[in-house]
Design a protein around this motif. Structure first.
Motif, PDB file in Angstrom:
ATOM      1  N   LYS A 138       0.622  -1.741  -0.285  1.00 15.79           N
ATOM      2  CA  LYS A 138      -0.009   0.543  -0.193  1.00 15.79           C
ATOM      3  C   LYS A 138       0.937   1.440   0.271  1.00 15.79           C
ATOM      4  O   LYS A 138       0.572   2.512  -0.842  1.00 15.79           O
ATOM      5  CB  LYS A 138      -1.143   0.344   1.233  1.00 15.79           C
ATOM      6  CG  LYS A 138      -1.550   0.827   1.583  1.00 15.79           C
ATOM      7  CD  LYS A 138      -2.734   1.586   2.791  1.00 15.79           C
ATOM      8  CE  LYS A 138      -3.474   0.651   3.214  1.00 15.79           C
ATOM      9  NZ  LYS A 138      -3.950  -0.250   4.485  1.00 15.79           N
ATOM     10  N   SER A 141       3.047   1.717  -3.434  1.00 20.81           N
ATOM     11  CA  SER A 141       2.162   2.160  -4.411  1.00 20.81           C
ATOM     12  C   SER A 141       2.092   3.579  -4.573  1.00 20.81           C
ATOM     13  O   SER A 141       1.213   3.965  -5.527  1.00 20.81           O
ATOM     14  CB  SER A 141       0.404   0.975  -4.246  1.00 20.81           C
ATOM     15  OG  SER A 141      -0.162   1.782  -3.522  1.00 20.81           O
ATOM     16  N   PHE A 142       1.974   4.129  -3.086  1.00 18.47           N
ATOM     17  CA  PHE A 142       1.547   5.791  -3.086  1.00 18.47           C
ATOM     18  C   PHE A 142       2.486   6.159  -3.359  1.00 18.47           C
ATOM     19  O   PHE A 142       2.802   7.830  -3.832  1.00 18.47           O
ATOM     20  CB  PHE A 142       0.794   5.846  -2.081  1.00 18.47           C
ATOM     21  CG  PHE A 142      -0.752   6.296  -1.871  1.00 18.47           C
ATOM     22  CD1 PHE A 142      -1.577   7.075  -2.163  1.00 18.47           C
ATOM     23  CD2 PHE A 142      -1.425   4.641  -1.800  1.00 18.47           C
ATOM     24  CE1 PHE A 142      -2.471   6.724  -2.360  1.00 18.47           C
ATOM     25  CE2 PHE A 142      -2.627   4.746  -1.750  1.00 18.47           C
ATOM     26  CZ  PHE A 142      -3.320   5.275  -1.541  1.00 18.47           C
ATOM     27  N   LEU A 145       1.338   6.831  -6.461  1.00 19.34           N
ATOM     28  CA  LEU A 145      -0.123   7.357  -6.968  1.00 19.34           C
ATOM     29  C   LEU A 145      -0.574   9.242  -6.178  1.00 19.34           C
ATOM     30  O   LEU A 145      -1.432   9.611  -6.266  1.00 19.34           O
ATOM     31  CB  LEU A 145      -0.865   6.726  -6.130  1.00 19.34           C
ATOM     32  CG  LEU A 145      -1.508   4.986  -6.718  1.00 19.34           C
ATOM     33  CD1 LEU A 145      -2.729   4.232  -5.583  1.00 19.34           C
ATOM     34  CD2 LEU A 145      -2.276   5.460  -7.829  1.00 19.34           C
ATOM     35  N   ALA A 146       0.880   9.172  -4.995  1.00 15.85           N
ATOM     36  CA  ALA A 146       0.571  10.195  -4.613  1.00 15.85           C
ATOM     37  C   ALA A 146       0.779  11.769  -5.052  1.00 15.85           C
ATOM     38  O   ALA A 146      -0.514  12.460  -4.606  1.00 15.85           O
ATOM     39  CB  ALA A 146       0.998   9.895  -2.884  1.00 15.85           C
ATOM     40  N   THR A 269      -4.848  15.596  -0.270  1.00 14.38           N
ATOM     41  CA  THR A 269      -4.421  14.995  -0.782  1.00 14.38           C
ATOM     42  C   THR A 269      -3.714  13.783   0.568  1.00 14.38           C
ATOM     43  O   THR A 269      -4.208  13.164   0.621  1.00 14.38           O
ATOM     44  CB  THR A 269      -3.473  14.062  -1.818  1.00 14.38           C
ATOM     45  OG1 THR A 269      -3.303  15.233  -3.349  1.00 14.38           O
ATOM     46  CG2 THR A 269      -3.345  13.365  -2.153  1.00 14.38           C
ATOM     47  N   THR A 273      -5.431  10.387   2.700  1.00 14.13           N
ATOM     48  CA  THR A 273      -4.750   9.826   2.506  1.00 14.13           C
ATOM     49  C   THR A 273      -4.509   9.354   4.697  1.00 14.13           C
ATOM     50  O   THR A 273      -4.326   8.407   4.333  1.00 14.13           O
ATOM     51  CB  THR A 273      -3.279   9.851   2.320  1.00 14.13           C
ATOM     52  OG1 THR A 273      -3.199  10.887   2.949  1.00 14.13           O
ATOM     53  CG2 THR A 273      -3.530   9.120   0.260  1.00 14.13           C
ATOM     54  N   ILE A 278      -2.945   5.138   5.162  1.00 17.21           N
ATOM     55  CA  ILE A 278      -2.302   5.423   3.921  1.00 17.21           C
ATOM     56  C   ILE A 278      -0.661   6.566   4.462  1.00 17.21           C
ATOM     57  O   ILE A 278      -1.106   7.294   4.466  1.00 17.21           O
ATOM     58  CB  ILE A 278      -2.421   5.035   2.648  1.00 17.21           C
ATOM     59  CG1 ILE A 278      -3.524   4.633   2.998  1.00 17.21           C
ATOM     60  CG2 ILE A 278      -1.237   4.885   1.704  1.00 17.21           C
ATOM     61  CD1 ILE A 278      -4.150   4.821   1.612  1.00 17.21           C
ATOM     62  N   VAL A 280       1.975   8.255   3.112  1.00 21.01           N
ATOM     63  CA  VAL A 280       2.133   9.070   1.823  1.00 21.01           C
ATOM     64  C   VAL A 280       2.926   9.926   2.347  1.00 21.01           C
ATOM     65  O   VAL A 280       3.757  10.058   3.171  1.00 21.01           O
ATOM     66  CB  VAL A 280       1.085   9.707   1.179  1.00 21.01           C
ATOM     67  CG1 VAL A 280      -0.248   8.308   0.616  1.00 21.01           C
ATOM     68  CG2 VAL A 280       0.440  10.984   1.494  1.00 21.01           C
ATOM     69  N   THR A 285       3.740  14.928  -2.524  1.00 20.47           N
ATOM     70  CA  THR A 285       2.751  15.468  -3.149  1.00 20.47           C
ATOM     71  C   THR A 285       2.501  16.354  -3.823  1.00 20.47           C
ATOM     72  O   THR A 285       2.055  17.177  -3.947  1.00 20.47           O
ATOM     73  CB  THR A 285       1.683  14.506  -1.837  1.00 20.47           C
ATOM     74  OG1 THR A 285       2.068  13.159  -0.889  1.00 20.47           O
ATOM     75  CG2 THR A 285       0.338  15.718  -1.723  1.00 20.47           C
TER      76      THR A 285
END
Length: 336
Positions: A138, A141-142, A145-146, A269, A273, A278, A280, A285
């Motif tokens: 997780k 992946s960010f 994604l972030a 964001t 999260t 999450i 991040v 970001t």
């Protein structure tokens, strides 16, 4: 029982949180400094206040819980936590020295995981036995994604603001956007504190569990979040000017309107999260958000050469931190 090693681990964790503050100060103040809304000194004070204010709001500690569970409890010892912290501090100081806005979050998580893997190897087991892949995947992946989420939200916000203020007088609009930047940078500092302080909280709580100072079902002692939020705020007050320069001017030139868009996108964001627990990277970001406002002008407005070098730093952070932590673990385990 409180041991001298546990005290050292807690002090190192607090030191990391302090370093995280000045390393990541650029995330929330770079645009507000580059647009000259505040002086650097005023900006770090402003950010520090809102870093600490997050203590009173983010009380669920979801991110801290996720970080603490990245390594299975049977492989968490004080040596493991110590090694992870030493690696994270080393990489953070290295990237700060060279003005590279890498992720303090990922270096801490990478260090913790790398030390846990080294512990498993020292027991004659597979290194992967120590890692809880659900939260790790997780988090990883960010990394992608972030910044993408931040970029998309920044583009949307920036286009909305541009259309709303299309008929405004430039001088009047500039004055209002500079005022709004105080709000947007405060929101970003607030969510930055809420997200990043929790990561160290999770590490300290894992150390207390490993030393059997608290039981697994016990709530987190209140001194942990209070200390972590204070440390990150004090670190922010000490600044991180090399990274401020990279974030505020080298990626793309940002005006007050774009600063509002980037900071608001970053805050949204991080808030989302954090709600889902999450951990991040604030750095990733806000970088994505700054790229987003650059893209609303034109693709060439983004200095892609600088951006590519940042991405390399992001990719390397977790494996380098994990390797440093593993080396540190073996040195402490077999030499001392």
């Amino acid at each position: 029982m409180v041991t001298s090693l546990l005290v050292i681990v807690i002090l190192l964790a607090i030191a990391f949180d302090f370093i995280n503050g000045f390393h990541d100060a650029a995330n929330s103040i770079a645009t507000i400094v580059s647009t000259k809304v505040l002086t650097p000194f005023q900006a770090v004070l402003w950010a520090a206040v809102f870093n600490f204010a997050a203590y009173f709001y983010f009380t669920d500690h979801k991110v801290a819980d996720t970080v603490a569970k990245t390594v299975f409890s049977q492989y968490i010892t004080l040596e493991v936590v110590l090694s992870g912290l030493v690696a994270a501090i080393t990489w953070n100081l290295f990237t700060w020295y060279y003005g590279i806005p890498s992720s303090s979050s990922h270096t801490l998580i990478g260090g913790f995981a790398g030390a846990g893997m080294a512990k498993a190897l020292s027991l004659g087991e597979s290194a992967f036995n120590a890692v809880n892949f659900a939260p790790i995947l997780k988090i990883v992946s960010f990394i992608v994604l972030a910044p993408i989420i931040g970029m998309i939200i920044a583009v949307i916000i920036n286009l909305i603001i541009i259309n709303i203020s299309r008929n405004a007088k430039p001088a009047t609009a500039e004055k209002w956007f500079k005022r709004l930047q105080l709000v947007s940078s405060a929101a970003l500092s607030f969510t930055h504190g809420g997200n990043d302080a929790q990561k160290v909280m999770g590490i300290i709580f894992a150390a207390l569990l490993a030393n059997k100072v608290v039981s697994p079902d016990a709530p987190m002692p209140e001194w942990i979040p209070l200390t972590c939020y204070a440390a990150i705020a004090l670190g922010t007050m000490s600044g991180g000017w090399k990274i401020v320069k990279t974030m505020g001017t080298k990626i793309t030139k940002v005006n007050a309107l774009e600063g509002v868009s980037a900071e608001t996108a970053g805050a949204v964001t991080l808030g989302i999260t954090e709600h889902f627990g999450i951990p991040v990277s604030t750095t990733h970001t806000i970088t994505g958000s700054i790229i987003g406002v650059g893209l609303t002008k034109r693709v060439s407005a983004v200095r892609w050469g600088v951006t590519y070098s940042l991405i390399w730093a992001w990719v390397l952070t977790i494996p380098v931190s994990a390797t440093l932590a593993a080396i540190t673990f073996f040195i402490t385990h077999y030499v001392f």
